[in-house]
Design an enzyme around this catalytic site. Sequence first.
Site, PDB file in Angstrom:
ATOM      1  N   THR A  45      -1.000  -1.157  -2.457  1.00  0.00           N
ATOM      2  CA  THR A  45      -1.018  -0.563  -3.882  1.00  0.00           C
ATOM      3  C   THR A  45       0.034   0.163  -4.275  1.00  0.00           C
ATOM      4  O   THR A  45       0.470   0.270  -5.674  1.00  0.00           O
ATOM      5  CB  THR A  45      -2.138   0.868  -3.799  1.00  0.00           C
ATOM      6  OG1 THR A  45      -3.531   0.189  -2.793  1.00  0.00           O
ATOM      7  CG2 THR A  45      -2.254   1.883  -4.626  1.00  0.00           C
ATOM      8  N   HIS A  48       2.034  -1.800  -5.876  1.00  0.00           N
ATOM      9  CA  HIS A  48       1.286  -2.800  -7.177  1.00  0.00           C
ATOM     10  C   HIS A  48       2.911  -1.309  -8.205  1.00  0.00           C
ATOM     11  O   HIS A  48       2.734  -1.637  -9.550  1.00  0.00           O
ATOM     12  CB  HIS A  48       0.454  -2.155  -7.503  1.00  0.00           C
ATOM     13  CG  HIS A  48      -0.611  -3.519  -7.249  1.00  0.00           C
ATOM     14  ND1 HIS A  48      -0.371  -4.692  -7.307  1.00  0.00           N
ATOM     15  CD2 HIS A  48      -1.098  -4.064  -5.978  1.00  0.00           C
ATOM     16  CE1 HIS A  48      -0.787  -5.766  -7.234  1.00  0.00           C
ATOM     17  NE2 HIS A  48      -1.642  -5.139  -6.209  1.00  0.00           N
TER      18      HIS A  48
HETATM   19 ZN    ZN Z   1      -3.651   1.730   1.493  1.00  0.00          ZN
END
Ligand code: ZN
Length: 349
Positions: A45, A48
């Site tokens: 994440t 990203h």
């Molecule tokens: Zn994580």
Amino acid sequence: MRPNTMTALEKSKPEEGLWMVQAPVPEIGPDEVLIRVTKTGICGTDIHIWNWDDWAASTVPVPMITGHEFAGEIVEIGKDVTGLEIGQRCSGEGHLIGTESRQSRAGKFHLDPGTRGIGVNEQGAFAQYLKLPAFNVVPLPDDVPDEIGAILDPLGNAVHTALSFDLLGEDVLITGAGPIGIMAAAVARHAGARNVVITDINPDRLNLAEHVVPTVRVVDVSREDLGDVIAALGLKEGFDVGLEMSGSQVALDQMVEALVMGGKIALLGIPPGKSPVDWSRIVFKAITIKGVYGREMFETWYKMIAMLQNGLDVSRVITHRFGVDDFAQGFSAMKSGQSGKVVLDWSGG
Ligand code: ZN
């Protein structure tokens, strides 16, 4: 004494990168605690968010202190908090939930549709201090070090996925040998699976899988046929349970093909967009599919800490460690596709 400012890694502007900034130390509310962060894990994440892809640009407000995988120590406690102490070592659930929804009221907190994520929607853990609701704090026992505390979030994804179905005596296929897939292999072993096979097309990841879980059978599906592996293992009809960790359509097709009649699939991998699924094959094989999101609060946390205290060893999945000043190297290691978990140390600052 509580300082006024702290070092933090922030998405300061809507473009690629993260910036080390001085930010105010958060003020806590009556139901919250302040945690001095010691170790953090870098998540996909966070990559990203670093890359500022379409998902990040449409989800993350700027400026935002990123990060949600952490361990630390409680240094301040809100006036209404009970059961926690200053100096308590802890990790914590980064999903901040509401209490009004149907599922929350039913005690299924991880299914609350209003969930907000630290490091995504709320100020995160890549900082010297983190504010967290006391509800979300998970105390760490003495035999779970901070470094492991900092990867309990992704280990929790692995545990939640792996424990979706009973694995005792089962033959388990895992597609995707990223850190979560590898940790799921370790959990499947710990939970009593007979054969655990993990597939990928990245040889570095398969090597790491073998290094972390020596009893797992790794398969490079670009070079080896899964049908041959099934035959070599003596599985007459295929695998009983599949854990999909790659988000790859090809991997899901291979998994459906490799399962027994009535097999079960837990899906954690996120496909990049809509993808064609051969539903008739799934119907005729009478396959059960479960989507998995986050970690169960707090059953997954309870189980994973219990397993860590009872011999589950995922420590070798951490392949890189950097002081926070070298955070850019940590992100490069993650982006190389050759790393396991990358942990940043905040204790020097
Ligand atoms: Zn994580």
